[in-house]
Each structure stands twice: as C-alpha cells, then as structure tokens.
Scaffold this motif. Sequence first.
Motif, PDB file in Angstrom:
ATOM      1  N   GLY A 113       2.158   8.878  -0.378  1.00 31.06           N
ATOM      2  CA  GLY A 113       2.900   9.010  -1.626  1.00 31.06           C
ATOM      3  C   GLY A 113       2.071   8.474  -2.777  1.00 31.06           C
ATOM      4  N   GLY A 114       2.549   8.666  -4.015  1.00 36.62           N
ATOM      5  CA  GLY A 114       1.784   8.199  -5.155  1.00 36.62           C
ATOM      6  C   GLY A 114       2.627   7.742  -6.319  1.00 36.62           C
ATOM      7  N   GLY A 136      -0.471  14.664  -5.048  1.00 41.10           N
ATOM      8  CA  GLY A 136      -0.963  14.916  -6.387  1.00 41.10           C
ATOM      9  C   GLY A 136      -1.995  13.884  -6.790  1.00 41.10           C
ATOM     10  N   TYR A 137      -1.966  13.513  -8.066  1.00 38.77           N
ATOM     11  CA  TYR A 137      -2.871  12.495  -8.594  1.00 38.77           C
ATOM     12  C   TYR A 137      -2.044  11.245  -8.837  1.00 38.77           C
ATOM     13  CZ  TYR A 137      -6.285  10.188 -11.647  1.00 38.77           C
ATOM     14  OH  TYR A 137      -7.171   9.291 -12.200  1.00 38.77           O
ATOM     15  N   CYS A 138      -2.331  10.208  -8.087  1.00 41.99           N
ATOM     16  CA  CYS A 138      -1.557   8.970  -8.186  1.00 41.99           C
ATOM     17  C   CYS A 138      -1.614   8.448  -9.620  1.00 41.99           C
ATOM     18  CB  CYS A 138      -2.108   7.930  -7.222  1.00 41.99           C
ATOM     19  SG  CYS A 138      -1.315   6.319  -7.342  1.00 41.99           S
ATOM     20  N   GLY A 139      -0.453   8.317 -10.234  1.00 43.58           N
ATOM     21  CA  GLY A 139      -0.370   7.906 -11.620  1.00 43.58           C
ATOM     22  C   GLY A 139       0.234   8.968 -12.508  1.00 43.58           C
ATOM     23  N   GLN A 151       0.219   1.125 -12.922  1.00 45.56           N
ATOM     24  CA  GLN A 151       0.260   0.922 -11.474  1.00 45.56           C
ATOM     25  C   GLN A 151      -1.014   1.412 -10.792  1.00 45.56           C
ATOM     26  OE1 GLN A 151       2.558  -1.471 -10.835  1.00 45.56           O
ATOM     27  NE2 GLN A 151       3.284  -0.306  -9.067  1.00 45.56           N
ATOM     28  N   ARG A 152      -1.524   2.559 -11.219  1.00 51.05           N
ATOM     29  CA  ARG A 152      -2.770   3.057 -10.619  1.00 51.05           C
ATOM     30  C   ARG A 152      -3.904   2.047 -10.822  1.00 51.05           C
ATOM     31  NH1 ARG A 152      -5.181   8.032  -9.045  1.00 51.05           N
ATOM     32  NH2 ARG A 152      -7.454   7.899  -9.193  1.00 51.05           N
TER      33      ARG A 152
END
Length: 552
Positions: free
Chosen positions: A29-30, A54-57, A141-142
């Motif tokens: 998950g992200g 997807g792209y985390c963030g 968070q990222r």
Amino acid sequence: MPVIHDAPSTTYANESGGLVLHADVLVIGGGPAATWAALSAARSGAKVVLADKGYCGTSGATAPSNTGAWYLPAGAARDAEVNKRLEKSAGLADRRWIIRTMEEALRGLDELGGDGYPFPFDEDGRPYRANLRGPDYMHHQRRRVKRAGVTILDHHPALELLWADGVVAGAAGVELRSGERWQVRAGAVVIAAGGCTFLSRALGCDGNTGDSYLLAAEAGARLSGMEFSAQYGLSAEHATVTKGLTFTFASFYLEDGSPLPSEGGDRSTRIARAMIAGHKVYALMNKGEAHEHDWLVRGQPNCFLPFERIGIDPFKERFPVTLRSEGTVRGTGGLDVVSDDCASNVPGLYVAGDAASREKLVGAISGGGSPNASWAIASGVWSGRGAAQFAARQAGALGDRLHTRDVRALGGAGIRPNKQPASINFTRELIAAVQDETLPLDVNFFRTGERIALSRAQLDGIWAAARDHLGGSGRELVRAREAASMAATARLIWASAAARDESRGLHRRVDRDGSDPAQTQHIHSRGVDDLHVTNAPTPHTARDLPEEALIS
C-alpha cells in the motif's frame, strides 16, 4: 455475463526472474496507513520494504483530499465524541477501541507537528491539528518514510502473497513500467492497500479495487462487516469529488424546479429514491453568506475546480448531482482485526487502514472523515510494530533460513487461469458485469433478499468464468487481477448481506424494516471459491467502566 474470447495463452511465474528483495517487514500500500505502518516497523528495528500500486505520496483516496482527524485529549469533548460514536454504531462499536484509536491518533498528530508538518492555526494562534490537507500530508509522509530507511517500490502492485511453513512469507507482483516480475520475501506482511469502490470514479479511489481482500482471502484470512459497503458519496454529476461539506450549503431540486422531498430519510436516501424513480436531482449552493462561500472556496479548492473548468457558478446556477459508490473505502467492512496489534487470523499477516474492518470504531455506519483518518494512523502504528515483532520472532527461530526457505505463491484467479485465458476484452466485460451487481442504487443502496440472491447467483457465474479464463501479462495481468479482486469482494459483500436478515446502518433492507436486536452481532466471511459465513457476538463495550481501564 462476459463472453469468452479465445486468445494466446499467457503465464505468470513469479518464482523465477525479476527483482527479488529480502525484508523483515513488507508493507503493501502507499496511503496514510501504509506509511505509518512502514515508519512504525522501521522504528522497531525492522528492515522494511513498501510496495505501492501507484506512487507513494500521491496515490489513494487521501492524497487528493482534505480530511479531519480526531485530535481529542482526555476530557469532556472526547467523552462526548466516544458516546456519540457508540450511539450511532447500531450496537457494533467498541468503546475501548474508539478510545485507544483516539489516543494513538493524538500522539501521531503531535508527532507530525513536531516533525514539521504545516498545520494551520486557529483564531488564537495555536496549531489546529484536527485537519490534514491530503497532498501536503502524503508528501510529508513519503519524506518521513524515506528518512526512516524504508525501501519504496513505486508502481509495484502486489498480486499475490507468498507462503512458507504455515505463515505468510512475503508477496510477489509486477513492476508496471517494465512489466517485470518482483518478489519480496519477508518475515511478516502488512496489508494496507485500501478497500474497494468498484471503479465508481470517486476521487482518488480507482486504485481501490479490493486487492487487499483477495490477497488475504487466498491465505485464509477472515473478513468482517462486508455487508456495510453501501456507502455512496454525493457529487456533482460532472465531477468525482464526493466531499459532503460543500453540500451543507446547498438546496436540492428535481428537474421541474420543485424542491427535493424533505421526508423519507437522510439527504442521500432521498436523493437515491428520486434517482431510482427516474428523476434528475439538482443542487444550488444558496445557503450561507457571501463570506462563508468565499471561505468554502478557499478551504476546499478541489471541490470547486470542476465547476471552474466548465464555467458554472454553483452559488448562482443549478447543477445536476449524482451518488458515487464509495464501497468499503468510506464504508466499514474489511479484514478482521483479531488482536491489539492489528493481526489478522493468519500468522504473519497484519492489516491497517481501509483494508481492515472499522466496525470497532463506527459499527454499521460510514467511517468517512475523522474515524478513518485516525484509524489509518493508529492501525498503521500498531500493525507495523506487530509485524516487526513477529518478523523478529521468525528470524530468531529460523536464522538465515528465513529468506532461503521454499515459498509457495498463493494467487489464483487473474494470475493462473484454470483454462485458456481470454482476450483483453474479457477483463473489461467481467469488470462491467461485477459493476452491474455493485454500483446501481436499486441493487446496492436499497437491498432486498430477492435481489441479494440474484446478485449472488450472477457473481458465482462471473467468478467461475474468472477462475477459468482471466489472465494476462504486464499491465493486463494487473488489470486482470483487479477484476478478480472486485469479483471476489462483491461475492463476500453479498454473502455477508444475505446473512443479515434485517436493516442496520449501511445495510438497508427495504423488505426488512428496522433492526433485530438478536442480530446485534458481527458477520464474518472467508473463502475464495467456496465462501463461508458465520455470526460472531459483539464483545462487551464496557460503557460503564472508567476510561483508564479501557486504554491498553
């Protein structure tokens, strides 16, 4: 029912080739829950890999949105919120879990502020920590996850779990850009890949295709409360934003200009009735003062951008609205949490965020807003810590063999079809067939025993076709697996719905008016090909115990 089209055979063998990583904890998950889980596991001394579809963030329902959170120190305000949640929960929430979630969320929000997250300030100049701006929050968070030393695999959807010696031992998937296979062998796994909205186009939710449920169900995981999935968000017809705050300033009308009937339930229920009857429903944001409208536009810019794009002033012009399914993202059901550290019933598998059932917090109603945002923080912290501790025990018992043991891939439908895989069109047809049994208001918003039975029969046939013919390679493999996950999720929803022979919360049975006190219990479901449903009594909510006895 989808039509089968013959196509060349494709195979997926994650056992060879591609990227192979070793970790103590793998987080799938992200979104918020996944990032909190990764941080928590890393702080517990674990080597952590996070794999995001997807792209985390930027991926997930929170990233494009604003959300409230519970920032409630002990006192009268918190007591009032706890009691309000218990009263609204239709008997299914648990006071102890509400309080411990509030406590953990408060710690997490204070930690965010101390780590530089730019909270807004209230009128007295104090940080207002009960609000999170999605884009800023997830970007922050990222950065925190990367600083903690977590390896982030962006655009790496997990397609199946790995199994060894009676425990979950990692996961495997595909890298979207190259189509190459990947594996992460791990001592424990946290699933935080969200819920399912069946591609309803609710903002930020099209990646939420029920992957969490199918991955876990194939390992034997139990789910709870899947019948509480009929959550629909109000949206302008031309937009995907389903934030309810803006519509508190609106009046509603039918196409002939007459007001929407004021009787017959809450706003969404009345709109659903009108739409099912064939009416178009319109909104006009004509409530409040000009300065309030200005505050609203500045505070909720993503809600008003779609109006700007088509040249509508929603404060002066009527516009058509619709209801978009938010499924189990802002519904309630999900993987059952069996311990305080958010373990599932499967050894080595932990759950967090919307992937998990939130019945303990909100019972039979939606957890959208503060409960879900707070749960993402709390369940992420608990699951990451629990997974790290489980992985440490595994490492102590197995030593170097932890990462060299033989593993077995658990994925079935969408990855390893029983027969000849069908063409790319089959995946699209199967998704449309699942949506026919999950999205329409007269199927899902309002339910009957007869329609539940019909949907179950339809979905059993869809699932059989998916098991036999659903497959692909590269991106099409990912899409096939998403289709299988949606079909599996829908079957679990309707199996649970069939077992609740009453109306309660989001489970609206028009042929069963009212709730039955004897059914104040949780509905547990499990299985993939053969589904099993059981009733579980609710734990004592300890309403009369002092608060200090309820905080773990």
